[in-house]
Design an enzyme around this catalytic site. Structure first.
Site, PDB file in Angstrom:
ATOM      1  CG  ASP A  28     -12.294   4.860 -11.418  1.00 61.63           C
ATOM      2  OD1 ASP A  28     -12.750   6.008 -11.426  1.00 61.63           O
ATOM      3  OD2 ASP A  28     -12.307   4.121 -10.416  1.00 61.63           O
ATOM      4  CD  GLU A  67      16.102  -5.404   7.454  1.00 58.54           C
ATOM      5  OE1 GLU A  67      16.494  -5.718   6.315  1.00 58.54           O
ATOM      6  OE2 GLU A  67      15.943  -4.219   7.827  1.00 58.54           O
ATOM      7  NE  ARG A  98     -12.051   4.282  -7.432  1.00 58.44           N
ATOM      8  CZ  ARG A  98     -12.714   5.403  -7.513  1.00 58.44           C
ATOM      9  NH1 ARG A  98     -12.853   6.162  -6.471  1.00 58.44           N
ATOM     10  NH2 ARG A  98     -13.245   5.781  -8.663  1.00 58.44           N
ATOM     11  N   PRO A 101       7.052  -6.432  -0.716  1.00 60.88           N
ATOM     12  CG  PRO A 101       9.135  -5.506  -0.204  1.00 60.88           C
ATOM     13  CD  PRO A 101       7.881  -6.009   0.412  1.00 60.88           C
TER      14      PRO A 101
HETATM   15 CL1  6GU Z   1       3.288  -4.449   0.139  1.00 64.48          CL
HETATM   16  N1  6GU Z   1       5.435  -3.674   1.447  1.00 64.48           N
HETATM   17  C1  6GU Z   1       6.604  -3.038   1.535  1.00 64.48           C
HETATM   18  N2  6GU Z   1       7.267  -3.044   2.701  1.00 64.48           N
HETATM   19  N3  6GU Z   1       7.163  -2.403   0.519  1.00 64.48           N
HETATM   20  C2  6GU Z   1       6.485  -2.402  -0.622  1.00 64.48           C
HETATM   21  C3  6GU Z   1       5.253  -3.029  -0.789  1.00 64.48           C
HETATM   22  C4  6GU Z   1       4.743  -3.667   0.284  1.00 64.48           C
HETATM   23  N4  6GU Z   1       4.833  -2.850  -2.051  1.00 64.48           N
HETATM   24  C5  6GU Z   1       5.785  -2.137  -2.630  1.00 64.48           C
HETATM   25  N5  6GU Z   1       6.765  -1.870  -1.787  1.00 64.48           N
END
Ligand code: 6GU
Length: 239
Positions: free
Chosen positions: A169, A116, A154, A89
């Site tokens: 798309d 974590e 794709r 994230p």
């Molecule tokens: Cl790539 N991993 C995780 N754990 N949460 C996320 C993500 C990735 N992308 C958005 N949220």
């Protein structure tokens, strides 16, 4: 195109990989996906790959040795090391242009995180590209890895039946607008008719209508995608 996926849950991918477009791409030899269970690189008899964080706190941290050794072994196998991506994230947010960029690689190695996160030295040593699929937190990178495989694939020639379908798309058109409305039979349903122009066979007029519809939809649903920051419409182009 070859994907190598490093994960603690290889089973998550099996149903998805049997889906028809992917399965066909695999059968045709355009795609291969190699799943690597990180536990196979554990250093202990319990096959554990995580440990408690130094400094305390909740949750577990994925240890550095299994990840580094697993990825080094994968990258040393095959014809080229490929592009190394860690799903997190904290990464760069995936969009259609990053997807297009990734689709030019012939090999992608995707590392899925859990819990974590990883020991920081995984990042320091392997220096992967970190990619996120959006600003929310998933339990792990597996779903994100499938999103990358799906969206990248794709764009690989020969994967879709008709190359034009990915060019049309949403986000892929010249102005990055949403795709136009589509209709199929019946011509009338509950009093709602298919736009007359689509029945005329006038290809130029249809192309113009679709471009206008694309623009109308984008303005209604996703103003943020319009090129002009003051939200003023560019005149619809005709080809
Ligand atoms: Cl790539 N991993 C995780 N754990 N949460 C996320 C993500 C990735 N992308 C958005 N949220």
């Amino acid at each position: 195109m070859r994907f190598d996926v490093v994960t603690l849950f290889p089973g998550i991918f099996s149903g998805y990989l049997q889906q028809s477009i992917l399965n066909k791409a695999i059968q045709r030899g355009i795609l291969s996906v190699h799943l690597h269970d990180l536990r196979n690189w554990s250093h202990d008899k319990h096959r554990s790959v995580d440990d408690r964080p130094y400094g305390g706190g909740p949750g577990m941290v994925i240890r550095v040795e299994p990840v580094v050794e697993c990825v080094e072994e994968i990258q040393a196998s095959g014809e080229e090391p490929g592009r190394l991506v860690l799903l997190s994230p904290q990464g760069k947010r995936l969009d259609q242009s990053l997807t297009a960029d990734l689709s030019t690689a012939s090999r992608l190695v995707l590392i899925c995180g859990r819990y974590e996160g990883f020991d920081q030295r995984v990042l320091d040593i392997l220096e992967p590209e970190e990619i996120s699929i959006g600003d929310y937190v998933l339990n792990g990178g597996e779903v994100a890895a499938m999103v990358i495989i799906d969206s990248v694939l794709r764009l690989v020639p020969g994967v879709l039946g008709d190359e034009r379908s990915s060019q049309e798309d949403s986000f892929s058109q010249q102005h990055g607008m949403l795709e136009f409305s589509q209709y199929t039979r019946p011509r009338v349903y509950r009093g709602r008719e298919v736009p007359e122009i689509l029945l005329t066979g006038d290809h130029q007029a249809i192309a113009r209508w679709r471009q206008e519809d694309s623009y109308r939809r984008t303005r209604t649903k996703r103003q943020d995608l319009l090129p002009d920051p003051r939200r003023r419409p560019p005149p619809p182009e005709t080809t």
